[in-house]
Design a protein around this motif. Structure first.
Motif, PDB file in Angstrom:
ATOM      1  N   ALA A   1      20.481 -14.814  41.271  1.00  0.00           N
ATOM      2  CA  ALA A   1      19.774 -16.069  41.509  1.00  0.00           C
ATOM      3  C   ALA A   1      18.283 -15.784  41.454  1.00  0.00           C
ATOM      4  N   ASN A   2      17.607 -16.466  40.564  1.00  0.00           N
ATOM      5  CA  ASN A   2      16.172 -16.264  40.417  1.00  0.00           C
ATOM      6  C   ASN A   2      15.614 -17.498  39.728  1.00  0.00           C
ATOM      7  N   TYR A   3      14.868 -18.318  40.459  1.00  0.00           N
ATOM      8  CA  TYR A   3      14.416 -19.601  39.950  1.00  0.00           C
ATOM      9  C   TYR A   3      12.986 -19.542  39.416  1.00  0.00           C
ATOM     10  N   GLU A   4      12.687 -20.534  38.580  1.00  0.00           N
ATOM     11  CA  GLU A   4      11.340 -20.774  38.079  1.00  0.00           C
ATOM     12  C   GLU A   4      10.746 -19.595  37.320  1.00  0.00           C
ATOM     13  N   ARG A   5      11.585 -18.959  36.512  1.00  0.00           N
ATOM     14  CA  ARG A   5      11.131 -17.851  35.667  1.00  0.00           C
ATOM     15  C   ARG A   5      11.754 -18.020  34.297  1.00  0.00           C
ATOM     16  N   LYS A   6      11.169 -17.372  33.303  1.00  0.00           N
ATOM     17  CA  LYS A   6      11.748 -17.424  31.954  1.00  0.00           C
ATOM     18  C   LYS A   6      12.824 -16.370  31.768  1.00  0.00           C
ATOM     19  N   THR A   7      12.771 -15.335  32.570  1.00  0.00           N
ATOM     20  CA  THR A   7      13.815 -14.302  32.597  1.00  0.00           C
ATOM     21  C   THR A   7      14.006 -13.905  34.053  1.00  0.00           C
ATOM     22  N   PRO A   8      15.212 -13.504  34.427  1.00  0.00           N
ATOM     23  CA  PRO A   8      15.444 -13.184  35.842  1.00  0.00           C
ATOM     24  C   PRO A   8      14.875 -11.829  36.241  1.00  0.00           C
ATOM     25  N   ILE A   9      14.483 -11.744  37.504  1.00  0.00           N
ATOM     26  CA  ILE A   9      14.159 -10.465  38.121  1.00  0.00           C
ATOM     27  C   ILE A   9      15.450 -10.005  38.780  1.00  0.00           C
ATOM     28  N   ILE A  10      15.857  -8.774  38.510  1.00  0.00           N
ATOM     29  CA  ILE A  10      17.151  -8.326  39.025  1.00  0.00           C
ATOM     30  C   ILE A  10      16.985  -7.203  40.046  1.00  0.00           C
ATOM     31  N   PRO A  11      17.957  -7.077  40.954  1.00  0.00           N
ATOM     32  CA  PRO A  11      17.894  -6.002  41.954  1.00  0.00           C
ATOM     33  C   PRO A  11      17.855  -4.625  41.282  1.00  0.00           C
ATOM     34  N   ALA A  12      17.193  -3.698  41.950  1.00  0.00           N
ATOM     35  CA  ALA A  12      16.958  -2.365  41.401  1.00  0.00           C
ATOM     36  C   ALA A  12      18.206  -1.684  40.825  1.00  0.00           C
TER      37      ALA A  12
END
Length: 142
Positions: A86-97
């Motif tokens: 879950a990662n909103y308001e981005r063009k690509t997700p930020i993912i857990p390490a």
């Protein structure tokens, strides 16, 4: 885990090529309740995944966000589970390490989508891959 398996039914009945594996939602509460200590969370996640994987033969999906996972869980032990981030308001997700090398499979990119026939906001998700990859993902269950 037992409740999920009872709802799912037998592995054979769920391996229709259209059914996703169960999903474990790992998120920080929205209220002020504290999270369990990381070792306790890791132990609980491990038990749940072990029960589900033992029953269906593949690891379940983990749904989380980078803030919860990297702050409270801090474990790379579960990267064999597909990631639904879950990662909103981005063009690509930020993912857990832990998933940075293997990537994500599902991305919930908004909680305020609109879908015809549904009143109010709807979570919207993207699957990384086309229809053939999604079909293969669902069929890998058994």
């Amino acid at each position: 885990a037992q409740m999920v398996l009872e709802a799912l039914g037998s592995a054979e009945s769920a391996s229709d090529g259209r059914t996703l594996p169960p999903v474990l939602d790992v998120e920080k509460y929205e209220d002020s309740r504290p999270m369990l200590p990381s070792p306790d969370m890791v132990s609980a996640i491990y038990r749940w995944i072990s029960i589900i994987r033992g029953a269906i033969g593949v690891p379940p999906i983990i749904y989380t966000n980078v803030s919860t996972w990297d702050t409270y869980i801090k474990s790379a032990e579960f990267v064999e589970s597909p990631l639904w981030v879950a990662n909103y308001e981005r063009k690509t997700p930020i993912i857990p390490a832990p998933w940075k090398k293997v990537g994500w499979d599902f991305w919930q990119y908004t909680a305020s989508g609109k879908v015809a026939g549904i009143a109010g906001p709807v979570d919207m998700n993207f699957f990384r891959g086309g229809e053939n990859r999604l079909r293969a993902f669902c069929e890998r269950r058994c």
